[in-house]
Design an enzyme around this catalytic site. Sequence first.
Site, PDB file in Angstrom:
ATOM      1  CB  ALA A  59      -0.694  -0.146   1.433  1.00 14.72           C
ATOM      2  N   GLY A 100       0.917  -4.849   0.900  1.00 15.40           N
ATOM      3  CA  GLY A 100      -0.489  -4.453   0.055  1.00 15.40           C
ATOM      4  C   GLY A 100      -0.312  -5.161  -0.979  1.00 15.40           C
ATOM      5  CD  GLU A 141       1.887  -5.148   5.692  1.00 15.95           C
ATOM      6  OE1 GLU A 141       3.085  -6.285   5.892  1.00 15.95           O
ATOM      7  OE2 GLU A 141       1.285  -5.547   4.868  1.00 15.95           O
ATOM      8  CD  GLU A 172      -2.765  -7.491   3.029  1.00 15.57           C
ATOM      9  OE1 GLU A 172      -2.020  -5.901   2.972  1.00 15.57           O
ATOM     10  OE2 GLU A 172      -3.018  -7.219   4.014  1.00 15.57           O
TER      11      GLU A 172
HETATM   12  C1  HXC Z   1       5.406   4.855  -1.302  1.00 17.84           C
HETATM   13  C2  HXC Z   1       6.817   3.424  -1.546  1.00 17.84           C
HETATM   14  C3  HXC Z   1       6.267   2.425  -1.445  1.00 17.84           C
HETATM   15  C4  HXC Z   1       5.660   1.882  -0.778  1.00 17.84           C
HETATM   16  C5  HXC Z   1       8.554   1.920  -1.776  1.00 17.84           C
HETATM   17  N1  HXC Z   1       8.148   3.275  -2.720  1.00 17.84           N
HETATM   18  N2  HXC Z   1       7.659   1.361  -1.528  1.00 17.84           N
HETATM   19  N3  HXC Z   1       6.194   4.289  -1.656  1.00 17.84           N
HETATM   20  N4  HXC Z   1       4.668   3.762  -0.594  1.00 17.84           N
HETATM   21  N5  HXC Z   1       5.268   0.866  -0.280  1.00 17.84           N
HETATM   22  C6  HXC Z   1       8.965   4.052  -3.292  1.00 17.84           C
HETATM   23  C7  HXC Z   1      10.007   4.646  -1.986  1.00 17.84           C
HETATM   24  O1  HXC Z   1       9.620   5.994  -1.812  1.00 17.84           O
HETATM   25  C8  HXC Z   1      11.194   5.537  -3.513  1.00 17.84           C
HETATM   26  O2  HXC Z   1      10.572   5.974  -3.880  1.00 17.84           O
HETATM   27  C9  HXC Z   1      10.840   4.095  -4.713  1.00 17.84           C
HETATM   28  O3  HXC Z   1       9.669   3.933  -4.786  1.00 17.84           O
HETATM   29  C10 HXC Z   1      11.878   2.831  -5.461  1.00 17.84           C
HETATM   30  O4  HXC Z   1      11.976   2.458  -3.657  1.00 17.84           O
HETATM   31  P1  HXC Z   1      13.263   2.536  -2.577  1.00 17.84           P
HETATM   32  O5  HXC Z   1      12.896   1.740  -1.816  1.00 17.84           O
HETATM   33  O6  HXC Z   1      14.638   4.057  -3.245  1.00 17.84           O
HETATM   34  O7  HXC Z   1      13.912   1.150  -4.142  1.00 17.84           O
HETATM   35  P2  HXC Z   1      14.722   0.168  -3.014  1.00 17.84           P
HETATM   36  O8  HXC Z   1      16.069   0.300  -2.264  1.00 17.84           O
HETATM   37  O9  HXC Z   1      15.573  -0.980  -4.256  1.00 17.84           O
HETATM   38  O10 HXC Z   1      13.726  -0.849  -2.278  1.00 17.84           O
HETATM   39  C11 HXC Z   1      12.505  -1.480  -2.478  1.00 17.84           C
HETATM   40  C12 HXC Z   1      11.504  -1.924  -1.495  1.00 17.84           C
HETATM   41  C13 HXC Z   1      11.797  -0.909  -0.714  1.00 17.84           C
HETATM   42  C14 HXC Z   1      12.656  -2.738  -0.479  1.00 17.84           C
HETATM   43  C15 HXC Z   1      10.714  -2.628  -1.811  1.00 17.84           C
HETATM   44  O11 HXC Z   1      10.985   0.382  -1.596  1.00 17.84           O
HETATM   45  C16 HXC Z   1      10.957  -1.151   0.133  1.00 17.84           C
HETATM   46  O12 HXC Z   1      11.351  -1.517   1.493  1.00 17.84           O
HETATM   47  N6  HXC Z   1       9.486  -0.688   0.374  1.00 17.84           N
HETATM   48  C17 HXC Z   1       8.547  -0.122   1.164  1.00 17.84           C
HETATM   49  C18 HXC Z   1       7.812  -1.674   1.567  1.00 17.84           C
HETATM   50  C19 HXC Z   1       6.789  -1.732   2.269  1.00 17.84           C
HETATM   51  O13 HXC Z   1       7.313  -1.440   3.517  1.00 17.84           O
HETATM   52  N7  HXC Z   1       5.328  -2.588   1.810  1.00 17.84           N
HETATM   53  C20 HXC Z   1       4.001  -2.283   2.962  1.00 17.84           C
HETATM   54  C21 HXC Z   1       3.758  -1.276   3.424  1.00 17.84           C
HETATM   55  S1  HXC Z   1       1.847  -0.833   4.300  1.00 17.84           S
HETATM   56  P3  HXC Z   1      11.810   7.952  -3.997  1.00 17.84           P
HETATM   57  O14 HXC Z   1      10.495   9.256  -4.242  1.00 17.84           O
HETATM   58  O15 HXC Z   1      12.142   7.693  -3.252  1.00 17.84           O
HETATM   59  O16 HXC Z   1      12.265   7.355  -5.039  1.00 17.84           O
HETATM   60  C22 HXC Z   1       1.020  -2.159   3.576  1.00 17.84           C
HETATM   61  C23 HXC Z   1       0.105  -2.241   3.894  1.00 17.84           C
HETATM   62  C24 HXC Z   1      -1.276  -2.853   3.747  1.00 17.84           C
HETATM   63  O17 HXC Z   1       0.657  -3.126   2.582  1.00 17.84           O
HETATM   64  C25 HXC Z   1      -2.722  -2.832   4.939  1.00 17.84           C
HETATM   65  C26 HXC Z   1      -3.715  -2.730   4.727  1.00 17.84           C
HETATM   66  C27 HXC Z   1      -3.130  -3.089   2.683  1.00 17.84           C
END
Ligand code: HXC
Length: 259
Positions: A68, A111, A134, A114
């Site tokens: 998400a 997400g 999460e 999911e």
């Molecule tokens: C918003 C995101 C994002 C996310 C990545 N980006 N994941 N933006 N929401 N979930 C954005 C980053 O901020 C970044 O933007 C760009 O995408 C590239 O990501 P990087 O982190 O620079 O890439 P990398 O170093 O290759 O790392 C990849 C990654 C990391 C390991 C996947 O991006 C990451 O940990 N993302 C979050 C994963 C996460 O926590 N997902 C769960 C979300 S909570 P900029 O602008 O800086 O270039 C969730 C809750 C669901 O899903 C609840 C119910 C549905």
Amino acid sequence: STQTYQNILVSRPDPSVTLITLNRPKALNALNSALFHELNAAAKEADEDDAVGAIVLTGSDKAFAAGADIKEMKDKEFARAYKENFLGHWTELTRVKKPIIAAVSGYALGGGAELAMMCDIILASGTANFGQPEINLGVIPGAGGTQRLTRALGKSLSMELNLTGRNLSAQEAAQHGLVSRVVEGNVVDEAVKVAVTIAKKGRVASQAAKEAVNAAFELPLNEGLRIERRLFQSMFATKDQKEGMAAFAEKRKPNWSHE
Ligand code: HXC
């Protein structure tokens, strides 16, 4: 397609298959509200199109979806999230009647995992990885990460992913039944092939098969078995049953009317 979308691409790799590609590459396909509304609209349109027999959902090589959209939700407050039923619209995808195949490469996190699990079949490329990170954000999954994942993997492994935030490799995901298999070649091409195979079957039976398998996920065994038997019996009211069994007896290929 009659609509234009900003966050997804919609195409027809075969006349019988709709391919939906998540397309926010700069954000690793983070699932914001606009994207999900477009996804719901595209899936609904495919579901209502008589020419379409199955749907493929994919992302990019690097990310199916990294979750998400954290930036969109970081300032949310409980009362508003509750009143607007935040993420409630995600369940619309599970009401699609036609089979949906997820073709997953790269990150399927939070997400994103999911969303893949809301599909009916998951095919993974060797680079796919699945996780529920999460916990690292001070929250828990909200769209199946503690429920569908637990049914797919069992309690211990699901707990491990949910509590530690570690990811599963494609191989581990296949070994534990989260995905059907790891595809050696192009996972989207393979998913389209599977979709074409499904689309060649009678649509009434494929809808019933999907409904019955989903009953195994949602209901106690005795109720699931009852639904299965009742759906099976109802097949005898279809033209496709008459055609399918006549074709077998006459040693020819069936010609489905989807009725
Ligand atoms: C918003 C995101 C994002 C996310 C990545 N980006 N994941 N933006 N929401 N979930 C954005 C980053 O901020 C970044 O933007 C760009 O995408 C590239 O990501 P990087 O982190 O620079 O890439 P990398 O170093 O290759 O790392 C990849 C990654 C990391 C390991 C996947 O991006 C990451 O940990 N993302 C979050 C994963 C996460 O926590 N997902 C769960 C979300 S909570 P900029 O602008 O800086 O270039 C969730 C809750 C669901 O899903 C609840 C119910 C549905």
